[in-house]
Design a protein around this motif. Structure first.
Motif, mmCIF file in Angstrom:
data_model
loop_
_atom_site.group_PDB
_atom_site.id
_atom_site.type_symbol
_atom_site.label_atom_id
_atom_site.label_comp_id
_atom_site.label_asym_id
_atom_site.label_seq_id
_atom_site.Cartn_x
_atom_site.Cartn_y
_atom_site.Cartn_z
ATOM 1 N N SER A 1 20.339 11.919 -28.539
ATOM 2 C CA SER A 1 20.708 12.732 -27.383
ATOM 3 C C SER A 1 20.368 12.015 -26.082
ATOM 4 C CB SER A 1 19.991 14.086 -27.440
ATOM 5 O OG SER A 1 20.296 14.869 -26.313
ATOM 6 N N VAL A 2 19.191 11.417 -26.022
ATOM 7 C CA VAL A 2 18.782 10.688 -24.817
ATOM 8 C C VAL A 2 19.644 9.443 -24.627
ATOM 9 C CG1 VAL A 2 16.908 9.433 -23.695
ATOM 10 C CG2 VAL A 2 16.416 11.560 -24.910
ATOM 11 N N PHE A 3 19.875 8.702 -25.690
ATOM 12 C CA PHE A 3 20.684 7.479 -25.609
ATOM 13 C C PHE A 3 22.082 7.777 -25.078
ATOM 14 C CE2 PHE A 3 23.743 4.527 -27.644
ATOM 15 C CZ PHE A 3 23.331 3.351 -27.037
ATOM 16 N N SER A 4 22.637 8.923 -25.435
ATOM 17 C CA SER A 4 23.986 9.294 -24.998
ATOM 18 C C SER A 4 24.073 9.466 -23.483
ATOM 19 C CB SER A 4 24.435 10.583 -25.689
ATOM 20 O OG SER A 4 23.720 11.708 -25.189
ATOM 21 N N GLN A 5 22.925 9.553 -22.828
ATOM 22 C CA GLN A 5 22.890 9.751 -21.376
ATOM 23 C C GLN A 5 22.666 8.445 -20.612
ATOM 24 O OE1 GLN A 5 23.493 12.756 -19.835
ATOM 25 N NE2 GLN A 5 24.028 13.391 -21.912
ATOM 26 N N TYR A 6 22.830 7.305 -21.289
ATOM 27 C CA TYR A 6 22.583 6.022 -20.630
ATOM 28 C C TYR A 6 23.439 5.850 -19.372
ATOM 29 C CZ TYR A 6 22.319 1.079 -19.563
ATOM 30 O OH TYR A 6 22.157 -0.109 -18.892
ATOM 31 N N GLU A 7 24.726 6.149 -19.472
ATOM 32 C CA GLU A 7 25.609 5.997 -18.320
ATOM 33 C C GLU A 7 25.179 6.904 -17.169
ATOM 34 O OE1 GLU A 7 27.913 3.775 -17.911
ATOM 35 O OE2 GLU A 7 27.717 2.934 -19.928
ATOM 36 N N ALA A 8 24.733 8.096 -17.513
ATOM 37 C CA ALA A 8 24.264 9.035 -16.486
ATOM 38 C C ALA A 8 23.028 8.480 -15.786
ATOM 39 C CB ALA A 8 23.957 10.393 -17.112
ATOM 40 N N ALA A 9 22.116 7.909 -16.583
ATOM 41 C CA ALA A 9 20.890 7.330 -16.018
ATOM 42 C C ALA A 9 21.213 6.143 -15.116
ATOM 43 C CB ALA A 9 19.953 6.899 -17.146
ATOM 44 N N LEU A 10 22.155 5.322 -15.563
ATOM 45 C CA LEU A 10 22.567 4.171 -14.754
ATOM 46 C C LEU A 10 23.187 4.644 -13.445
ATOM 47 C CD1 LEU A 10 22.755 1.022 -14.938
ATOM 48 C CD2 LEU A 10 25.141 1.361 -15.627
ATOM 49 N N GLY A 11 23.960 5.720 -13.525
ATOM 50 C CA GLY A 11 24.565 6.283 -12.326
ATOM 51 C C GLY A 11 23.534 6.805 -11.352
ATOM 52 N N LEU A 12 22.482 7.432 -11.887
ATOM 53 C CA LEU A 12 21.405 7.937 -11.031
ATOM 54 C C LEU A 12 20.749 6.795 -10.263
ATOM 55 C CD1 LEU A 12 19.677 10.510 -13.416
ATOM 56 C CD2 LEU A 12 20.919 11.052 -11.312
ATOM 57 N N LYS A 13 20.520 5.687 -10.966
ATOM 58 C CA LYS A 13 19.907 4.525 -10.307
ATOM 59 C C LYS A 13 20.863 3.930 -9.285
ATOM 60 C CE LYS A 13 17.743 0.035 -11.133
ATOM 61 N NZ LYS A 13 16.549 0.348 -10.308
ATOM 62 N N ALA A 14 22.125 3.816 -9.678
ATOM 63 C CA ALA A 14 23.124 3.217 -8.783
ATOM 64 C C ALA A 14 23.293 4.030 -7.501
ATOM 65 C CB ALA A 14 24.466 3.102 -9.511
ATOM 66 N N ASN A 15 23.192 5.333 -7.617
ATOM 67 C CA ASN A 15 23.368 6.204 -6.449
ATOM 68 C C ASN A 15 22.252 6.058 -5.419
ATOM 69 O OD1 ASN A 15 25.808 7.270 -7.303
ATOM 70 N ND2 ASN A 15 24.846 8.980 -8.387
ATOM 71 N N LYS A 16 21.147 5.438 -5.829
ATOM 72 C CA LYS A 16 20.039 5.201 -4.911
ATOM 73 C C LYS A 16 20.198 3.880 -4.149
ATOM 74 C CE LYS A 16 17.438 8.805 -5.978
ATOM 75 N NZ LYS A 16 17.034 9.818 -4.974
ATOM 76 N N MET A 17 21.258 3.150 -4.483
ATOM 77 C CA MET A 17 21.456 1.821 -3.911
ATOM 78 C C MET A 17 22.539 1.831 -2.840
ATOM 79 S SD MET A 17 21.405 -0.070 -7.648
ATOM 80 C CE MET A 17 21.155 -1.760 -7.119
ATOM 81 N N LYS A 18 22.582 0.764 -2.049
ATOM 82 C CA LYS A 18 23.644 0.599 -1.062
ATOM 83 C C LYS A 18 24.971 0.412 -1.797
ATOM 84 C CE LYS A 18 20.662 -1.477 2.462
ATOM 85 N NZ LYS A 18 20.387 -2.674 3.287
ATOM 86 N N PRO A 19 26.103 0.814 -1.179
ATOM 87 C CA PRO A 19 27.406 0.772 -1.850
ATOM 88 C C PRO A 19 27.741 -0.548 -2.544
ATOM 89 C CG PRO A 19 27.607 1.934 0.215
ATOM 90 C CD PRO A 19 26.204 1.374 0.183
ATOM 91 N N ASP A 20 27.488 -1.698 -1.873
ATOM 92 C CA ASP A 20 27.818 -2.982 -2.488
ATOM 93 C C ASP A 20 26.926 -3.271 -3.689
ATOM 94 O OD1 ASP A 20 25.662 -3.178 -0.747
ATOM 95 O OD2 ASP A 20 25.992 -5.312 -0.359
ATOM 96 N N LYS A 21 25.645 -2.932 -3.577
ATOM 97 C CA LYS A 21 24.719 -3.142 -4.688
ATOM 98 C C LYS A 21 25.028 -2.195 -5.837
ATOM 99 C CE LYS A 21 22.190 -6.423 -2.941
ATOM 100 N NZ LYS A 21 22.180 -7.780 -3.564
ATOM 101 N N LYS A 22 25.447 -0.978 -5.506
ATOM 102 C CA LYS A 22 25.817 0.001 -6.526
ATOM 103 C C LYS A 22 26.975 -0.527 -7.368
ATOM 104 C CE LYS A 22 27.723 4.671 -7.076
ATOM 105 N NZ LYS A 22 28.080 5.940 -6.387
ATOM 106 N N LYS A 23 27.988 -1.054 -6.689
ATOM 107 C CA LYS A 23 29.145 -1.606 -7.397
ATOM 108 C C LYS A 23 28.735 -2.781 -8.275
ATOM 109 C CE LYS A 23 33.769 -3.535 -6.689
ATOM 110 N NZ LYS A 23 34.782 -3.961 -5.673
ATOM 111 N N ASP A 24 27.885 -3.655 -7.727
ATOM 112 C CA ASP A 24 27.401 -4.812 -8.497
ATOM 113 C C ASP A 24 26.701 -4.358 -9.768
ATOM 114 O OD1 ASP A 24 28.364 -6.664 -6.719
ATOM 115 O OD2 ASP A 24 26.440 -7.031 -5.730
ATOM 116 N N LEU A 25 25.825 -3.379 -9.642
ATOM 117 C CA LEU A 25 25.062 -2.909 -10.804
ATOM 118 C C LEU A 25 25.987 -2.378 -11.888
ATOM 119 C CD1 LEU A 25 22.454 -2.219 -12.289
ATOM 120 C CD2 LEU A 25 22.420 -0.038 -11.050
ATOM 121 N N LEU A 26 26.923 -1.529 -11.517
ATOM 122 C CA LEU A 26 27.805 -0.913 -12.508
ATOM 123 C C LEU A 26 28.693 -1.940 -13.204
ATOM 124 C CD1 LEU A 26 28.809 2.328 -10.556
ATOM 125 C CD2 LEU A 26 27.077 2.070 -12.347
#
Length: 230
Positions: A15-40
Motif C-alpha cells: 500500500s505504501v509502495f503504491s504511493q511512490y509517485e504521490a510522495a515524489l510529487g509532494l517533494k517536487a511541489n516544494k521545489m522551484k518549477p525548473d527543479k521540479k521538472k528536472d526531478l520528475l
C-alpha cells in the motif's frame, strides 16, 4: 524509528509502495518549477529507463553520460552539491565502463561492487549504490538519507562502505520477510528502499495521508468480526 518498520506485512508495504509517485510529487511541489521538472523527468529515467539500458548490455555497465545523468538525479532528489557534477564528468568513458563492468561482475558481493565503482572520481558508496540499485535491484538499495534515518542505530549518517553494509544488512531481512509467504511478490532491496523513502516523505509532507495509509492497511489485515449470536 520509522513506524512502518513496526509491521513487516506485505499488505501494508504494498500500500505504501503504491504511493511512490504521490510522495515524489509532494517533494517536487516544494521545489522551484525548473527543479521540479528536472526531478520528475530524471526520476522516471532512473527508475524505468536506466535499468532496461543496463540490463540490455553484456556485460552490464553504465556509460559516462548515464553516470553524469545519474549524479544529476541524485543531487536533485537529495542534497545539491554542484562540484560533484563537474568531478564526475571528469571521468573518461573508458574508466566508467571498466569500473561499472567490474562492479556488476562482482555481485552479489556488494562490498566488492561498491569498491569497484568507488575508484571513479566523485563516486562514493552512495552514488555507487544508486548505480547498483538501477542495474541490480535484487542485490542493492540506494543509500538515500530518508531511508537511513528510518533505522534506529544508523545515526549519525556516514557515507562510507561499512555504513552502507550496515544499512543493506537491515534491508535484506525485510525483503526476506515480505517474500516469505509469496516468493513471487518481487520484494527487492531497491523496492524496500523506495517504500521506506515513500513513507518517510509522506510522513513528513502529508501526515494525514501517512496516517490514512497505515489505518487502511491495518484494517485490510484485520479478520472480519463474527456476528454475535442473539
Amino acid at each position: 524509528m520509522c513506524s512502518l518498520l513496526n509491521t513487516i506485512a506485505p499488505a501494508i508495504w504494498t500500500s505504501v509502495f503504491s504511493q511512490y509517485e504521490a510522495a515524489l510529487g509532494l517533494k517536487a511541489n516544494k521545489m522551484k518549477p525548473d527543479k521540479k521538472k528536472d526531478l520528475l523527468v530524471l526520476d522516471k529515467w532512473f527508475q524505468t529507463e536506466l535499468p532496461k539500458l543496463i540490463e540490455s548490455r553484456s556485460p552490464k555497465h553504465v556509460t559516462h553520460e548515464e553516470l553524469c545523468k545519474l549524479m544529476k538525479w541524485k543531487l536533485t532528489r537529495g542534497k545539491f552539491r554542484p562540484r560533484l557534477t563537474e568531478m564526475v564528468a571528469s571521468n573518461s568513458e573508458d574508466e566508467v565502463v571498466a569500473a561499472s563492468t567490474k562492479a556488476f561482475k562482482a555481485l552479489p558481493n556488494i562490498s566488492a561492487a561498491i569498491q569497484a565503482l568507488s575508484v571513479l572520481k566523485a563516486v562514493g558508496p552512495a552514488t555507487a549504490s544508486a548505480v547498483l540499485a538501477a542495474g541490480s535491484p535484487q542485490n542493492a538499495a540506494f543509500m538515500a538519507d530518508e531511508c537511513l534515518l528510518a533505522f534506529p542505530g544508523l545515526q549519525p549518517i556516514k557515507y562510507d562502505l561499512p555504513f552502507y553494509m550496515a544499512y543493506i544488512d537491515k534491508v535484506k531481512p525485510i525483503c526476506k520477510q515480505l517474500n516469505k509467504d509469496n516468493p513471487d511478490a518481487g520484494w527487492t532491496p531497491h523496492k524496500v528502499e523506495l517504500t521506506l523513502w515513500t513513507y518517510q516523505m509522506i510522513h513528513a509532507l502529508d501526515p494525514a495521508l501517512s496516517a490514512s495509509l497505515m489505518e487502511e492497511s491495518h484494517a485490510d489485515r484485520e479478520p472480519p468480526r463474527k456476528k454475535q449470536k442473539k
